[in-house]
Design a protein around this motif. Structure first.
Motif, mmCIF file in Angstrom:
data_model
loop_
_atom_site.group_PDB
_atom_site.id
_atom_site.type_symbol
_atom_site.label_atom_id
_atom_site.label_comp_id
_atom_site.label_asym_id
_atom_site.label_seq_id
_atom_site.Cartn_x
_atom_site.Cartn_y
_atom_site.Cartn_z
ATOM 1 N N VAL A 1 -57.011 23.245 25.308
ATOM 2 C CA VAL A 1 -56.837 21.829 25.616
ATOM 3 C C VAL A 1 -57.495 21.003 24.514
ATOM 4 C CG1 VAL A 1 -57.390 20.011 27.286
ATOM 5 C CG2 VAL A 1 -56.914 22.327 28.099
ATOM 6 N N MET A 2 -56.766 19.960 24.044
ATOM 7 C CA MET A 2 -57.340 18.988 23.101
ATOM 8 C C MET A 2 -57.823 17.792 23.891
ATOM 9 S SD MET A 2 -57.200 19.432 19.690
ATOM 10 C CE MET A 2 -56.758 17.943 18.848
ATOM 11 N N GLU A 3 -59.063 17.349 23.597
ATOM 12 C CA GLU A 3 -59.630 16.229 24.330
ATOM 13 C C GLU A 3 -60.650 15.517 23.440
ATOM 14 O OE1 GLU A 3 -61.496 15.827 28.741
ATOM 15 O OE2 GLU A 3 -62.357 17.393 27.494
ATOM 16 N N ASN A 4 -60.378 14.272 23.099
ATOM 17 C CA ASN A 4 -61.303 13.442 22.319
ATOM 18 C C ASN A 4 -61.769 14.105 21.023
ATOM 19 O OD1 ASN A 4 -61.237 11.452 24.366
ATOM 20 N ND2 ASN A 4 -62.833 12.535 25.489
ATOM 21 N N GLY A 5 -60.848 14.708 20.274
ATOM 22 C CA GLY A 5 -61.202 15.339 19.006
ATOM 23 C C GLY A 5 -61.834 16.709 19.150
ATOM 24 N N PRO B 1 -67.467 22.780 13.062
ATOM 25 C CA PRO B 1 -68.538 23.214 13.959
ATOM 26 C C PRO B 1 -67.970 23.566 15.334
ATOM 27 C CG PRO B 1 -68.669 20.852 13.581
ATOM 28 C CD PRO B 1 -67.596 21.378 12.684
ATOM 29 N N TYR B 2 -68.669 24.460 16.035
ATOM 30 C CA TYR B 2 -68.163 24.904 17.336
ATOM 31 C C TYR B 2 -69.320 25.237 18.269
ATOM 32 C CZ TYR B 2 -69.251 29.635 15.752
ATOM 33 O OH TYR B 2 -69.894 30.746 15.294
ATOM 34 N N ASN B 3 -69.007 25.264 19.555
ATOM 35 C CA ASN B 3 -69.921 25.714 20.597
ATOM 36 C C ASN B 3 -69.259 26.857 21.347
ATOM 37 O OD1 ASN B 3 -71.716 23.607 20.070
ATOM 38 N ND2 ASN B 3 -70.856 22.305 21.660
ATOM 39 N N LEU C 1 -61.268 20.712 20.566
ATOM 40 C CA LEU C 1 -60.340 21.734 21.025
ATOM 41 C C LEU C 1 -61.122 22.703 21.899
ATOM 42 C CD1 LEU C 1 -57.606 23.237 20.965
ATOM 43 C CD2 LEU C 1 -58.469 24.444 18.933
ATOM 44 N N HIS C 2 -60.724 22.826 23.159
ATOM 45 C CA HIS C 2 -61.371 23.742 24.100
ATOM 46 C C HIS C 2 -60.445 24.941 24.300
ATOM 47 C CE1 HIS C 2 -64.195 20.575 25.161
ATOM 48 N NE2 HIS C 2 -63.180 19.778 25.418
ATOM 49 N N VAL C 3 -60.990 26.143 24.136
ATOM 50 C CA VAL C 3 -60.235 27.374 24.376
ATOM 51 C C VAL C 3 -61.002 28.160 25.435
ATOM 52 C CG1 VAL C 3 -59.284 29.473 23.378
ATOM 53 C CG2 VAL C 3 -59.418 27.403 21.986
ATOM 54 N N ASP C 4 -60.347 28.407 26.561
ATOM 55 C CA ASP C 4 -60.981 29.112 27.668
ATOM 56 C C ASP C 4 -60.680 30.596 27.606
ATOM 57 O OD1 ASP C 4 -62.168 26.832 28.803
ATOM 58 O OD2 ASP C 4 -60.282 26.294 29.779
ATOM 59 N N LEU C 5 -61.696 31.401 27.868
ATOM 60 C CA LEU C 5 -61.591 32.850 27.866
ATOM 61 C C LEU C 5 -62.068 33.372 29.212
ATOM 62 C CD1 LEU C 5 -63.424 33.433 24.462
ATOM 63 C CD2 LEU C 5 -60.980 33.266 24.798
ATOM 64 N N SER C 6 -61.514 34.484 29.643
ATOM 65 C CA SER C 6 -61.994 35.107 30.878
ATOM 66 C C SER C 6 -62.122 36.610 30.649
ATOM 67 C CB SER C 6 -61.043 34.819 32.041
ATOM 68 O OG SER C 6 -59.775 35.368 31.776
ATOM 69 N N TYR D 1 -65.768 32.053 29.613
ATOM 70 C CA TYR D 1 -66.402 31.395 28.476
ATOM 71 C C TYR D 1 -65.509 30.257 28.012
ATOM 72 C CZ TYR D 1 -68.410 36.088 28.390
ATOM 73 O OH TYR D 1 -68.989 37.267 28.747
ATOM 74 N N ARG D 2 -66.082 29.359 27.213
ATOM 75 C CA ARG D 2 -65.303 28.298 26.590
ATOM 76 C C ARG D 2 -65.801 28.126 25.162
ATOM 77 N NH1 ARG D 2 -63.746 22.408 28.910
ATOM 78 N NH2 ARG D 2 -61.892 23.581 29.479
ATOM 79 N N ILE D 3 -64.857 28.176 24.236
ATOM 80 C CA ILE D 3 -65.144 27.878 22.835
ATOM 81 C C ILE D 3 -64.648 26.461 22.595
ATOM 82 C CG2 ILE D 3 -64.617 28.464 20.444
ATOM 83 C CD1 ILE D 3 -64.109 31.343 21.402
ATOM 84 N N THR D 4 -65.501 25.623 22.018
ATOM 85 C CA THR D 4 -65.135 24.244 21.709
ATOM 86 C C THR D 4 -65.322 24.017 20.217
ATOM 87 O OG1 THR D 4 -65.830 23.506 23.906
ATOM 88 C CG2 THR D 4 -65.620 21.816 22.200
ATOM 89 N N LEU D 5 -64.251 23.583 19.553
ATOM 90 C CA LEU D 5 -64.302 23.272 18.130
ATOM 91 C C LEU D 5 -64.131 21.772 17.934
ATOM 92 C CD1 LEU D 5 -62.915 26.281 18.247
ATOM 93 C CD2 LEU D 5 -62.526 25.819 15.858
ATOM 94 N N ALA D 6 -64.913 21.189 17.036
ATOM 95 C CA ALA D 6 -64.782 19.781 16.682
ATOM 96 C C ALA D 6 -63.688 19.655 15.632
ATOM 97 C CB ALA D 6 -66.105 19.236 16.152
ATOM 98 N N VAL D 7 -62.527 19.153 16.049
ATOM 99 C CA VAL D 7 -61.358 19.089 15.169
ATOM 100 C C VAL D 7 -60.855 17.648 15.038
ATOM 101 C CG1 VAL D 7 -60.643 21.483 15.481
ATOM 102 C CG2 VAL D 7 -59.870 19.767 17.103
#
Length: 137
Positions: free
Chosen positions: A110-114, A35-37, A116-121, A46-52
């Motif tokens: 960046v990985m943080e507490n399970g 799942p992702y946001n 994965l955050h990917v930043d886009l500009s 923008y920021r894409i966050t995946l639950a990994v």
């Protein structure tokens, strides 16, 4: 009824690649895992966050291929000598793809507490006014 394409509009020139990107995005095979946001963090970012959960940095690969952000995850099978009475946490691989528009660049991951955050500009396009001279034929 025929399918409308961008080529059906005579005043829309040069958008064939956009149409191919939309078709590829629809066929990308993104299932529901992981799942992702996607959030807009500013007017141009923008920021894409995946639950990994269960993945470490070495299990993940992030690439940009032909204007697509591709995030892959592959866990090694580390159950040597372990006996599971129940295995509900599967070591499963995944691939998530996101089509990037022109001017969208991938920043840091960046990985943080399970998660994965990917930043886009997105860079602001320059306004270009061009005057075309008319020659006598």
């Amino acid at each position: 009824m025929s399918k409308l394409t961008l080529g059906s509009y005579p005043h829309m020139l040069g958008f064939e690649q956009l149409e191919r990107l939309l078709e590829r995005s629809a066929k990308s095979g993104n299932e529901g895992y992981p799942p992702y946001n996607i959030e807009q963090t500013s007017e141009v970012s923008y920021r894409i966050t995946l639950a990994v959960a269960g993945f470490c940095e070495e299990d993940l690969a992030i690439t940009v291929e032909d204007r697509q952000l591709v995030i892959r995850g592959r866990q090694g099978d580390d159950c040597d000598g372990r006996v599971f009475l129940h295995r509900g946490i599967a070591a499963r691989q995944f691939q998530r793809m996101f089509v990037l528009g022109d001017g969208v660049d991938v920043g840091e991951a960046v990985m943080e507490n399970g998660l994965l955050h990917v930043d886009l500009s997105r860079s602001r396009p320059e306004t270009v006014v061009q005057t075309i001279n008319i020659k006598k034929g």
